[in-house]
Motif scaffolding. Structure first.
Motif, PDB file in Angstrom:
ATOM      1  N   ARG A 117      45.479  35.140  44.456  1.00  0.00           N
ATOM      2  CA  ARG A 117      44.655  36.306  44.815  1.00  0.00           C
ATOM      3  C   ARG A 117      45.561  37.219  45.623  1.00  0.00           C
ATOM      4  NH1 ARG A 117      38.965  37.020  45.218  1.00  0.00           N
ATOM      5  NH2 ARG A 117      38.991  35.631  43.432  1.00  0.00           N
ATOM      6  N   ALA A 118      45.757  38.443  45.126  1.00  0.00           N
ATOM      7  CA  ALA A 118      46.674  39.388  45.771  1.00  0.00           C
ATOM      8  C   ALA A 118      46.021  40.747  45.924  1.00  0.00           C
ATOM      9  CB  ALA A 118      47.948  39.517  44.935  1.00  0.00           C
ATOM     10  N   GLU A 166      35.904  45.969  43.377  1.00  0.00           N
ATOM     11  CA  GLU A 166      35.000  45.956  44.532  1.00  0.00           C
ATOM     12  C   GLU A 166      35.642  45.273  45.735  1.00  0.00           C
ATOM     13  OE1 GLU A 166      34.557  42.195  42.362  1.00  0.00           O
ATOM     14  OE2 GLU A 166      34.451  44.254  41.672  1.00  0.00           O
ATOM     15  N   ALA A 167      36.581  44.351  45.479  1.00  0.00           N
ATOM     16  CA  ALA A 167      37.259  43.641  46.558  1.00  0.00           C
ATOM     17  C   ALA A 167      38.648  44.221  46.841  1.00  0.00           C
ATOM     18  CB  ALA A 167      37.384  42.156  46.212  1.00  0.00           C
ATOM     19  N   GLY A 168      39.104  45.116  45.952  1.00  0.00           N
ATOM     20  CA  GLY A 168      40.453  45.652  46.110  1.00  0.00           C
ATOM     21  C   GLY A 168      41.520  44.585  45.922  1.00  0.00           C
ATOM     22  N   MET A 169      41.208  43.614  45.049  1.00  0.00           N
ATOM     23  CA  MET A 169      42.099  42.470  44.850  1.00  0.00           C
ATOM     24  C   MET A 169      42.455  42.305  43.386  1.00  0.00           C
ATOM     25  SD  MET A 169      42.436  41.353  47.931  1.00  0.00           S
ATOM     26  CE  MET A 169      43.122  39.733  47.883  1.00  0.00           C
ATOM     27  N   LEU A 170      43.523  41.572  43.151  1.00  0.00           N
ATOM     28  CA  LEU A 170      43.971  41.210  41.816  1.00  0.00           C
ATOM     29  C   LEU A 170      43.890  39.699  41.720  1.00  0.00           C
ATOM     30  CD1 LEU A 170      45.195  42.576  39.299  1.00  0.00           C
ATOM     31  CD2 LEU A 170      47.450  42.194  40.301  1.00  0.00           C
ATOM     32  N   ASP A 171      43.223  39.189  40.697  1.00  0.00           N
ATOM     33  CA  ASP A 171      43.092  37.759  40.466  1.00  0.00           C
ATOM     34  C   ASP A 171      44.086  37.396  39.367  1.00  0.00           C
ATOM     35  OD1 ASP A 171      41.943  35.244  40.888  1.00  0.00           O
ATOM     36  OD2 ASP A 171      40.509  35.536  39.262  1.00  0.00           O
ATOM     37  N   ILE A 172      45.088  36.565  39.679  1.00  0.00           N
ATOM     38  CA  ILE A 172      46.165  36.228  38.748  1.00  0.00           C
ATOM     39  C   ILE A 172      46.166  34.728  38.506  1.00  0.00           C
ATOM     40  CG2 ILE A 172      48.653  36.315  38.331  1.00  0.00           C
ATOM     41  CD1 ILE A 172      48.731  38.560  40.515  1.00  0.00           C
TER      42      ILE A 172
END
Length: 104
Positions: A30-31, A62-68
């Motif tokens: 999670r970045a 919505e979280a301003g995140m990237l799920d990798i």
């Protein structure tokens, strides 16, 4: 007359990295939603000569995140633990989880 120099080209050294062909490791990262996050994550695998068997990236706006999610076959535990710790050291990375399974 100048001396002539000869150059010998040696073959590439044999693979020295320990491998475990029956082990598949998945890195869940999670970045921050930043254009540099994905290349920085993938760089850790590329510089070891590893090509992921699966790669998934999803923007969570919505979280301003990237799920990798990166799946790699053949890493020994010490190497996968080291890569996970290196991923955690990337400033854009919030957290890293690993999972493993056996492949035929």
């Amino acid at each position: 007359m100048p001396a002539v120099q000869t150059v010998s080209v040696l073959p590439a050294p044999a693979e020295t990295r320990a491998t475990d062909p029956g082990r598949c490791v998945t890195f869940a990262v999670r970045a921050d939603a930043d254009p540099g996050a994905l290349p920085r994550v993938l760089e850790l695998f590329a510089k070891r000569g590893l090509v992921p068997t699966a790669l998934r990236s999803e923007l969570l706006p919505e979280a301003g995140m990237l799920d990798i999610s990166v799946e790699v076959v053949g890493m020994v535990r010490a190497e996968s633990d080291h890569v996970a710790n290196c991923l955690r050291a990337i400033p854009l990375v919030g957290h890293v989880l690993t999972a493993e399974r056996t492949v035929a």
